[in-house]
Design an enzyme around this catalytic site. Sequence first.
Site, PDB file in Angstrom:
ATOM      1  N   CYS A  14      28.895  48.068  40.778  1.00 23.80           N
ATOM      2  CA  CYS A  14      29.271  48.989  39.710  1.00 23.80           C
ATOM      3  C   CYS A  14      28.243  48.909  38.591  1.00 23.80           C
ATOM      4  CB  CYS A  14      30.669  48.686  39.171  1.00 23.80           C
ATOM      5  SG  CYS A  14      30.783  47.110  38.300  1.00 23.80           S
ATOM      6  N   CYS A  17      27.591  45.558  36.883  1.00 24.31           N
ATOM      7  CA  CYS A  17      26.662  44.642  37.556  1.00 24.31           C
ATOM      8  C   CYS A  17      25.230  44.915  37.096  1.00 24.31           C
ATOM      9  CB  CYS A  17      26.754  44.806  39.069  1.00 24.31           C
ATOM     10  SG  CYS A  17      28.381  44.457  39.774  1.00 24.31           S
ATOM     11  N   ASP A 425      -2.620  76.891  26.838  1.00 19.50           N
ATOM     12  CA  ASP A 425      -4.079  76.926  26.929  1.00 19.50           C
ATOM     13  C   ASP A 425      -4.459  78.109  27.807  1.00 19.50           C
ATOM     14  OD1 ASP A 425      -6.808  75.927  26.852  1.00 19.50           O
ATOM     15  OD2 ASP A 425      -6.466  75.362  28.946  1.00 19.50           O
TER      16      ASP A 425
END
Length: 711
Positions: A14, A17, A425
């Site tokens: 989970c 952890c 650009d």
Amino acid sequence: MERVIELEIGGMTCAACANRIEKKLNRMDGVVATVNYATEKARATVPATYSAADLIAVVEKTGYTAAEPTPEPVVATSTRDTLRDRLLISAVLSVPVIVLAMVPAWQFDYWQWLSLTFAAPVVVYGGWPFHRSALVNLRHGAASMDTLVSMGTLAAFLWSLWALFLGDAGMPGMSHPFSLTAREGDSIYLEAAAGVTTFLLAGRYLEARAKRHAGDALRSLLSLGAKHVTILENGAERVIPAADLTPGVLFLVRPGEKVATDGVVEEGSSALDVSLLTGESVPVEVRPGDPVTGATINAGGRLIVRATRVGADTQLAQMARLVEEAQNGKAAVQRLADRISGVFVPVVIALAIGTLGYWIGTGEGTATAFTAAVAVLIIACPCALGLATPTALLVGTGRGAQLGILIRGVEALESTRRVDTVVLDKTGTVTTGRMTVASVVPGASSADELLRLAGAVEVASEHPIGRAIAEAAGRDLPAVSGFRATAGVGVRGTVEGRKIVVAAGAPADADDASTWVSVTADGTVLGWIALADSVRPTSAAAVTALRRLGLTPMLVTGDSPAVAARVAAAVGIAEVEAGVLPAGKVDVVKQLQARGRSVAMVGDGVNDAAALAQSDLGLAMGAGTDVAIQASDLTLVRGDLTAAVDAVRLSRRTLGIIRGNLFWAFAYNVAGLPLAAAGLLNPMIAGAAMAFSSVFVVLNSLRLRGFRSAF
């Protein structure tokens, strides 16, 4: 000096952890680490004094496994098969237990003992992964989602054992009705213990499968490269593993084969299918001198290529690395969720104890109190919180890579929401970046003759103007002798006995929006040729699409105002800044930001790198320079402005999925916990809801696999 270490983490169940491992690693001096629950990987920036073994030791002391990544992705089929078998056995045994509990009419004499016979293997064997993880966490003084599940299912099972062997529940004829809420007067909870275990196993199995699909795009990207290659040595062909290629080696690419690595064409011409790498469906024509990218497919003639970049230096490897790095990111709201999940489990245990005490104190009975407390333990799972961001990033970045869009991290996704101005650009972004012949003005010669003689001289030139003239002149040109090029002036040579000079020069009525050259033969002006950087065919549509996304396009270029105005008019851009030096592009971005605008910059050259870094969101054309790509937040491998539109759309869509996931995860816990504490949820229903929440978050993220280009 710092370096980056990546680890594959095992044993996480989970988000708590992952949060615990992350905290332990970050407590090491000078270490900055992130742990991704969805990808099961840790990425740490560490001082040079630390090794991977040092980090692995810390992870193992925390109760998990860790190892350095393997060169090739390994599919852990045995783990998934074990989980599947455990789920199937538990499901078969749980169904009779749940059915008997839910249908009182079927509760025959001693039905409770049959339920115990079926439920015991489910709780012990089926639930063993939860119990084992809870024990490991207990030894390290920690708690996780598995702690809650183990406590809840064992409490229900042990309560039932006490009632069966020491209470009256084992008597023949005992029956009880089933309730979706906390039931009163029931003495056994075998269906809750077996049902919760089975539902959670099903959720974990579906979650594992969904997470596997979430990473399909990255795995397909990693598998694109050729496995073997035919090299040329002293005129002879030899097949070797593609991994053994070194720079400078010549290799052969036959029609239908993949280009083994990045290189430059030495002999032959062909069309390359680059769709697997960039998402661009139109084949790219290549000839001697043109660069080619590994993993593209030769759709035409035979090519001989000289390897330039191999292994981790290839564009494919860099793409995969960028995608993996992006998947380690966390949204700001996800970091909040991680902090919450880190303290969630102990808070839930305290809440369950409080719920038990409250119901007993109000005189509702131990059965009601026990049911409510178990429901609180089971429904309060932080898994959905932990999966919300990483699964969406995993799918979104992988899908982007398939479309030729590399997202550097979740910060880039968050920036796309705020951006309102996009600075473009000109050369190589709005235009092709390649000079082409725009018009021919004949003087003392016909247009065809003028172009033929100029092309004959320029075919030996490497200058972009010379190449453009040679291409326009076509093939079967007469030979040139005495060729000479003068930098900044032009070229000259002898063609068919005439001294041809191609140099800067324009007719009296020439427009300022083109680059002009004059062509003379033995001192006589044959005419003039106008050249221009052509606008990409898709640029106008891309500019229109950017406006639909709420962005104001602006053209910034170092070219003359006349050239800039021509290009801007061709694509529909109103705001133009011309004659801007590289340093000036940074100033333009800063000025826009000072006026309160959030700026995205799209560029491809070295002169764009500073502006890309200064902007709120930098998008580098993948055909551009490495320094520009490194300074950007998003890399557009397609080298087309339409990719910028898709990049913004995908980024916003991914961020929207992340926010939806987090809303669902928070709403689920906010709504579920009070219901469970109030005695309105049966533990088995709570288990099903908890499993569904995690699966929902992953399935919601998988919707990004269906993202399509707007063009």
